[in-house]
Design an enzyme around this catalytic site. Structure first.
Site, PDB file in Angstrom:
ATOM      1  N   ILE A   1       6.433   6.629  17.649  1.00 22.23           N
ATOM      2  CA  ILE A   1       6.476   7.236  16.306  1.00 22.23           C
ATOM      3  C   ILE A   1       5.334   8.250  16.159  1.00 22.23           C
ATOM      4  CG2 ILE A   1       6.432   6.781  13.813  1.00 22.23           C
ATOM      5  CD1 ILE A   1       8.840   5.400  14.946  1.00 22.23           C
TER       6      ILE A   1
ATOM      7  N   ARG B   1      -9.018   0.102   3.688  1.00 20.30           N
ATOM      8  CA  ARG B   1      -8.112   1.110   3.139  1.00 20.30           C
ATOM      9  C   ARG B   1      -6.770   0.484   2.784  1.00 20.30           C
ATOM     10  NH1 ARG B   1      -6.914   5.161   7.041  1.00 20.30           N
ATOM     11  NH2 ARG B   1      -5.275   5.379   5.500  1.00 20.30           N
TER      12      ARG B   1
ATOM     13  N   ARG C   1      -4.094   9.802   3.834  1.00 20.85           N
ATOM     14  CA  ARG C   1      -2.837  10.508   4.094  1.00 20.85           C
ATOM     15  C   ARG C   1      -2.013  10.659   2.809  1.00 20.85           C
ATOM     16  NH1 ARG C   1      -0.631  13.972   7.666  1.00 20.85           N
ATOM     17  NH2 ARG C   1       1.602  13.903   7.499  1.00 20.85           N
TER      18      ARG C   1
ATOM     19  N   ASP D   1       3.550   0.310  12.202  1.00 20.55           N
ATOM     20  CA  ASP D   1       2.356  -0.225  11.536  1.00 20.55           C
ATOM     21  C   ASP D   1       2.079  -1.682  11.917  1.00 20.55           C
ATOM     22  OD1 ASP D   1       2.089   2.189  10.309  1.00 20.55           O
ATOM     23  OD2 ASP D   1       2.834   1.550   8.358  1.00 20.55           O
TER      24      ASP D   1
ATOM     25  N   ASP E   1       5.287  19.975   8.491  1.00 18.18           N
ATOM     26  CA  ASP E   1       6.328  21.012   8.486  1.00 18.18           C
ATOM     27  C   ASP E   1       7.589  20.572   7.742  1.00 18.18           C
ATOM     28  OD1 ASP E   1       6.381  19.249  10.867  1.00 18.18           O
ATOM     29  OD2 ASP E   1       8.278  20.247  11.261  1.00 18.18           O
TER      30      ASP E   1
ATOM     31  N   CYS F   1      -5.331   7.913   8.819  1.00 17.81           N
ATOM     32  CA  CYS F   1      -5.577   7.374  10.162  1.00 17.81           C
ATOM     33  C   CYS F   1      -5.333   8.439  11.215  1.00 17.81           C
ATOM     34  CB  CYS F   1      -4.652   6.190  10.435  1.00 17.81           C
ATOM     35  SG  CYS F   1      -5.087   4.724   9.490  1.00 17.81           S
TER      36      CYS F   1
ATOM     37  N   ARG G   1      -0.274  14.902  13.067  1.00 13.87           N
ATOM     38  CA  ARG G   1       0.508  14.488  11.889  1.00 13.87           C
ATOM     39  C   ARG G   1       0.878  15.727  11.074  1.00 13.87           C
ATOM     40  NH1 ARG G   1      -1.857   8.912   9.378  1.00 13.87           N
ATOM     41  NH2 ARG G   1       0.269   8.790   8.591  1.00 13.87           N
ATOM     42  N   PRO G   2       1.892  16.475  11.556  1.00 14.31           N
ATOM     43  CA  PRO G   2       2.246  17.725  10.876  1.00 14.31           C
ATOM     44  C   PRO G   2       2.905  17.493   9.516  1.00 14.31           C
ATOM     45  CG  PRO G   2       3.819  17.257  12.642  1.00 14.31           C
ATOM     46  CD  PRO G   2       2.775  16.172  12.695  1.00 14.31           C
TER      47      PRO G   2
ATOM     48  N   LYS H   1       0.825  -1.213   0.000  1.00  9.17           N
ATOM     49  CA  LYS H   1       0.000   0.000   0.000  1.00  9.17           C
ATOM     50  C   LYS H   1       0.859   1.263   0.000  1.00  9.17           C
ATOM     51  CE  LYS H   1      -1.792   1.935   3.992  1.00  9.17           C
ATOM     52  NZ  LYS H   1      -1.675   3.359   4.196  1.00  9.17           N
ATOM     53  N   ASN H   2       1.809   1.338   0.930  1.00  9.45           N
ATOM     54  CA  ASN H   2       2.508   2.605   1.113  1.00  9.45           C
ATOM     55  C   ASN H   2       3.503   2.910  -0.007  1.00  9.45           C
ATOM     56  OD1 ASN H   2       0.960   3.183   3.301  1.00  9.45           O
ATOM     57  ND2 ASN H   2       2.449   2.495   4.813  1.00  9.45           N
TER      58      ASN H   2
HETATM   59  N1  EPU Z   1       6.482  14.271  11.249  1.00  9.64           N
HETATM   60  C1  EPU Z   1       6.696  15.585  11.566  1.00  9.64           C
HETATM   61  N2  EPU Z   1       6.685  16.498  10.547  1.00  9.64           N
HETATM   62  C2  EPU Z   1       6.459  16.158   9.259  1.00  9.64           C
HETATM   63  C3  EPU Z   1       6.224  14.807   8.948  1.00  9.64           C
HETATM   64  C4  EPU Z   1       6.243  13.874   9.958  1.00  9.64           C
HETATM   65  O1  EPU Z   1       6.912  15.939  12.730  1.00  9.64           O
HETATM   66  O2  EPU Z   1       6.464  17.045   8.394  1.00  9.64           O
HETATM   67  C5  EPU Z   1       6.500  13.272  12.315  1.00  9.64           C
HETATM   68  C6  EPU Z   1       5.142  12.573  12.470  1.00  9.64           C
HETATM   69  O3  EPU Z   1       4.276  13.328  13.283  1.00  9.64           O
HETATM   70  C7  EPU Z   1       5.531  11.264  13.086  1.00  9.64           C
HETATM   71  C8  EPU Z   1       6.894  10.978  12.446  1.00  9.64           C
HETATM   72  O4  EPU Z   1       7.366  12.215  11.942  1.00  9.64           O
HETATM   73  O5  EPU Z   1       5.703  11.439  14.477  1.00  9.64           O
HETATM   74  C9  EPU Z   1       6.877   9.959  11.333  1.00  9.64           C
HETATM   75  O6  EPU Z   1       5.915  10.341  10.346  1.00  9.64           O
HETATM   76  P1  EPU Z   1       6.100   9.982   8.804  1.00  9.64           P
HETATM   77  O7  EPU Z   1       6.133  11.234   8.035  1.00  9.64           O
HETATM   78  O8  EPU Z   1       7.228   9.031   8.671  1.00  9.64           O
HETATM   79  O9  EPU Z   1       4.748   9.205   8.503  1.00  9.64           O
HETATM   80  P2  EPU Z   1       3.824   9.326   7.213  1.00  9.64           P
HETATM   81  O10 EPU Z   1       4.652   9.525   6.007  1.00  9.64           O
HETATM   82  O11 EPU Z   1       2.718  10.257   7.512  1.00  9.64           O
HETATM   83  C10 EPU Z   1       3.949   6.796   6.632  1.00  9.64           C
HETATM   84  C11 EPU Z   1       2.943   5.698   6.421  1.00  9.64           C
HETATM   85  C12 EPU Z   1       2.332   5.297   7.749  1.00  9.64           C
HETATM   86  C13 EPU Z   1       3.451   4.852   8.680  1.00  9.64           C
HETATM   87  C14 EPU Z   1       4.497   5.955   8.825  1.00  9.64           C
HETATM   88  C15 EPU Z   1       5.706   5.541   9.650  1.00  9.64           C
HETATM   89  C16 EPU Z   1       2.099   6.158   4.216  1.00  9.64           C
HETATM   90  C17 EPU Z   1       0.974   6.622   3.358  1.00  9.64           C
HETATM   91  N3  EPU Z   1       1.895   6.176   5.528  1.00  9.64           N
HETATM   92  O12 EPU Z   1       3.209   7.866   7.194  1.00  9.64           O
HETATM   93  O13 EPU Z   1       1.497   4.189   7.462  1.00  9.64           O
HETATM   94  O14 EPU Z   1       2.923   4.565   9.959  1.00  9.64           O
HETATM   95  O15 EPU Z   1       4.980   6.342   7.512  1.00  9.64           O
HETATM   96  O16 EPU Z   1       6.314   4.413   9.111  1.00  9.64           O
HETATM   97  O17 EPU Z   1       3.139   5.760   3.717  1.00  9.64           O
HETATM   98  C18 EPU Z   1      -0.306   2.738   7.769  1.00  9.64           C
HETATM   99  O18 EPU Z   1       0.015   2.202   6.695  1.00  9.64           O
HETATM  100  O19 EPU Z   1      -1.154   2.238   8.558  1.00  9.64           O
HETATM  101  C19 EPU Z   1       0.327   4.004   8.150  1.00  9.64           C
HETATM  102  C20 EPU Z   1      -0.167   4.804   9.091  1.00  9.64           C
END
Ligand code: EPU
Length: 426
Positions: free
Chosen positions: A327, A397, A93, A305, A125, A117, A122-123, A22-23
């Protein structure tokens, strides 16, 4: 709304084939925007988040042809207006990947803040920091992010936190920027390598994906390609845990065992038998599982995950397990639901203390998010009696045909589309 009805207490037995990741798929579907020609994607999972990303492309003018349920041809040439509709952006997301891909191709993007989710804050920045380093300006108005650049110029990007989405978006914006971009403190998850492989096969020049320094030399054109998405490590891990949790014996096919090492290692530690082959993995468990302590970490650590599924398995392990998940702020929302099965769990902040109980009893529960939903299905498979899992749209999803795949392993699980009406009639 549809529900799963599970009559649990039966070990899973047999073989299951894992779908595309998926991701990785959500990012690669969005990345087709960067191509000058149509792309043919294979091993695309048939799940709700992919349908949303495809709909976004379609609404913006892309040509979409569904060849079969896992093969899609995307022609991005018809996209002229880089604006993502609000309701679709809110639905997952992965809509955040349209920031980087639209900016990379059009030097502008209007994308509502993403949904997905609810795991706490989930910022974005770090995404915006990367775009700014490459020369883009942003504003946020009415819940939407507007990005504009006169041109994108390669630069140094240092991430303050490890971010999968931020790393992928930085790659998307840099791939056609002028000159060299160096991303430091990059995330290393398998989907980042898959995205880089996809873009490189189109003619991009990306080196170091899978390490914490990624170098991207911008190119002018990317050509159309045929590309197969990697197998889903989290779906595979979910079936590995389901096999061990039900004291079953399952061969999980179409996997990359290297992507599963942290899960394999933990399963062995708690007493399951795990055997790795080239493209499959065998999980068996015939005794009582043991307690463990577990901390989620970015790849190659134990994935967040997989935390809800593994914690659920530990509810009947011998002794007291301690699970820490830093995380995201709030990845233990499912614990209240798990308690309905008789699980003994207390949560303080980002740590759960799980006191193993002798058995779980079936319950009516509500999926709170995607992985939590998968965990509740596992609880239902472990528990004696009948379990009803509500709000299964969360599960759909990210898991292709989960009920059908589990039935193939001997589980008694049915989807009930008329559950509420039948209950009212009683
Ligand atoms: N974070 C920030 N600022 C940002 C981006 C992230 O502070 O600009 C923080 C987040 O708040 C979090 C950490 O960094 O504490 C990690 O977030 P990340 O950006 O890695 O997560 P994501 O890209 O939003 C993807 C997967 C998630 C998975 C996470 C961590 C996708 C679509 N989603 O999310 O998958 O948990 O990486 O591996 O790829 C799932 O599949 O169930 C799922 C939630």
């Amino acid at each position: 709304m549809d529900k799963f009805i599970i009559r649990g207490g039966k070990p899973l037995h047999g073989e299951v084939v894992i779908s595309g990741a998926k991701n990785a798929a959500v990012a690669i579907v969005a990345a087709t925007i960067l191509s000058d020609e149509p792309c043919l994607l294979e091993n695309v999972p048939e799940i709700r988040d992919i349908n949303i990303c495809i709909k976004i492309l379609y609404e913006m003018g892309a040509g979409i042809k569904i060849i079969d349920k896992n093969t899609i041809r995307i022609d991005p040439r018809g996209i002229s207006d880089p604006v993502v509709p609000y309701d679709l952006a809110r639905a997952c997301r992965a809509s955040s990947y349209f920031f980087g891909t639209l900016l990379g191709r059009f030097l502008k993007a209007d994308v509502p803040l993403p949904g997905g989710c609810d795991l706490g804050d989930r910022p974005i920045d770090q995404h915006l920091k990367a775009f700014a380093a490459l020369g883009a300006r942003h504003s946020i108005d009415g819940g939407a992010v507007s990005l504009r650049a006169d041109k994108l110029i390669g630069s140094q990007i240092y991430f303050d936190v490890l971010t999968v989405g931020g790393t992928v978006n930085a790659i998307f914006a840099a791939v056609k920027a002028e000159g060299l971009t160096v991303i430091e403190n990059a995330a290393k998850e398998p989907q980042i390598v898959d995205v880089a492989n996809f873009l490189n096969s189109m003619g991009a020049d990306i080196m170091g994906a899978g390490t914490d320094v990624i170098k991207i030399r911008g190119v002018k054109h990317l050509k159309g390609v045929e590309y197969a998405i990697i197998p889903d490590p989290i779906e595979a891990g979910t079936y590995m845990v389901a096999a061990a949790a039900t004291k079953g014996d399952v061969l999980i096919k179409n996997v990359i065992p290297k992507h599963l090492e942290s899960i394999t290692d933990k399963l062995r530690k708690v007493g399951a038998f795990v055997e790795e082959f080239d493209e499959s993995i065998h999980v068996r468990c015939d005794g009582k599982l043991m307690k463990t302590s577990l901390k989620t970490l970015p790849h190659p650590g134990f994935p967040t995950d997989m935390q809800p599924q593994f914690s659920t398995m530990l509810t009947t392990a011998d002794g007291t397990s301690v699970v820490t998940d830093n995380i995201f702020d709030n990845r233990f929302r499912y614990v209240n639901e798990l308690r309905r099965f008789g699980a003994d769990i207390t949560v303080e902040g980002t740590t759960a203390v799980i006191q193993g109980v002798s058995e779980l009893n079936g319950a009516t529960v509500r999926a709170t998010d995607l992985r939590a939903g998968a965990a509740l299905v596992i609880a239902g498979l472990m528990a004696g009696g009948t379990t009803v899992v509500e709000d299964i749209y969360h599960i759909e999803r990210g898991y292709e045909n989960i009920d059908e795949k589990l039935r193939g392993l001997g589980a008694d699980i049915v989807r009930d589309t008329d559950y509420d009406n039948k209950r009212m009639a009683v």
